[in-house]
Design an enzyme around this catalytic site. Sequence first.
Site, short mmCIF file in Angstrom:
data_model
loop_
_atom_site.label_atom_id
_atom_site.label_comp_id
_atom_site.label_asym_id
_atom_site.label_seq_id
_atom_site.Cartn_x
_atom_site.Cartn_y
_atom_site.Cartn_z
N THR A 166 14.59 -4.70 -4.29
CA THR A 166 14.54 -4.73 -5.77
C THR A 166 14.02 -3.40 -6.33
O THR A 166 14.42 -3.00 -7.42
CB THR A 166 13.67 -5.89 -6.28
OG1 THR A 166 12.33 -5.72 -5.85
CG2 THR A 166 14.21 -7.24 -5.83
N HIS A 177 3.15 0.65 -3.51
CA HIS A 177 2.30 -0.37 -2.90
C HIS A 177 1.92 -1.40 -3.97
O HIS A 177 1.53 -1.03 -5.08
CB HIS A 177 1.03 0.27 -2.30
CG HIS A 177 0.18 -0.73 -1.60
ND1 HIS A 177 0.48 -1.21 -0.34
CD2 HIS A 177 -0.93 -1.40 -2.01
CE1 HIS A 177 -0.41 -2.11 0.01
NE2 HIS A 177 -1.28 -2.24 -0.98
N GLU A 211 -1.14 11.19 6.30
CA GLU A 211 -1.22 10.64 7.65
C GLU A 211 -1.89 9.26 7.70
O GLU A 211 -1.74 8.54 8.68
CB GLU A 211 -1.96 11.61 8.58
CG GLU A 211 -1.09 12.75 9.11
CD GLU A 211 -0.86 13.88 8.12
OE1 GLU A 211 -1.33 13.79 6.95
OE2 GLU A 211 -0.19 14.86 8.49
N ALA A 220 5.02 -4.00 -13.11
CA ALA A 220 4.45 -2.73 -12.63
C ALA A 220 5.41 -1.95 -11.73
O ALA A 220 5.83 -0.84 -12.07
CB ALA A 220 3.13 -3.00 -11.90
C1 GAR Z 1 7.42 -4.49 -2.78
O1 GAR Z 1 6.57 -5.42 -3.40
C2 GAR Z 1 6.63 -3.27 -2.32
O2 GAR Z 1 5.62 -2.93 -3.19
C3 GAR Z 1 6.08 -3.78 -1.01
O3 GAR Z 1 7.17 -4.48 -0.42
C4 GAR Z 1 7.96 -5.05 -1.46
C5 GAR Z 1 9.40 -4.69 -1.24
O4 GAR Z 1 10.24 -5.37 -2.14
N1 GAR Z 1 5.61 -2.71 -0.19
C6 GAR Z 1 4.52 -2.81 0.58
O5 GAR Z 1 3.86 -3.83 0.69
C7 GAR Z 1 4.15 -1.53 1.33
N2 GAR Z 1 2.83 -1.61 1.87
P1 GAR Z 1 11.72 -4.87 -2.43
O6 GAR Z 1 12.43 -4.73 -1.09
O7 GAR Z 1 12.33 -5.98 -3.24
O8 GAR Z 1 11.66 -3.57 -3.18
#
Ligand code: GAR
Length: 209
Positions: free
Chosen positions: A13, A110, A148, A180
């Site tokens: 998304t 994030h 890193e 957000a």
């Molecule tokens: C999103 O909520 C993103 O912020 C999270 O994974 C989801 C992916 O959704 N990322 C993390 O948790 C990274 N640590 P999407 O595939 O629908 O964009």
Amino acid sequence: MLKTVVCVSGGGTNLQAIIDGIERRDITNTQIVRVISNNRHAYALERARKAGIEAVCVSPGDYGDRAQFNEALIRQIDAASPDLIVLAGFLVVIPPELIRKYRNKIINIHPSLIPSFCGTGYYGLKVHEAALARGVKITGATVHFVDEGTDTGPIIMQKAVAVQPDDTPETLQRRVMEEAEWVILPRTVDLIANGRVKTGDGGAVSIQG
Ligand code: GAR
């Protein structure tokens, strides 16, 4: 034109929010040149193909060990000669070599207000489960440069989201995305594409203009 590679693992998304932003011209000067997934079943790959973007899978299962997978991943990224790499729900430990090679050119979204609920083990729904368990009243999302560490790089943009008393991890995840993530990720890409994101010596990021 900012040549952008987007790395994904799941639904995509956030990738879609960038594709839509470019189409609506909320994001200018930007072209997504390739989408890379470690998961061949990721719906994000389908979203890319539907938008006419080259979609590539680099799956760890296809390689003998982690080093070979990392090499293949870096090869696929290098082949697109990107100016920017967006980690949009990319659940892979980024090889240090890639970070060195593309310093301040890799950004990550994030789903919390860093430094809360981030680091090893905090990804996807787990972040929202932890936020609800702690009882925070405000959460949100963060876009940051990748260094890193895990979620330790310079913060570019954050947006807060209110937690509702009846939230479940799923409802909170959805609201954080809508209010957000899908706002600040496209916005950051546009700011970078238009040369408005500056990194200072101490790692602090400022937005010009
Ligand atoms: C999103 O909520 C993103 O912020 C999270 O994974 C989801 C992916 O959704 N990322 C993390 O948790 C990274 N640590 P999407 O595939 O629908 O964009």
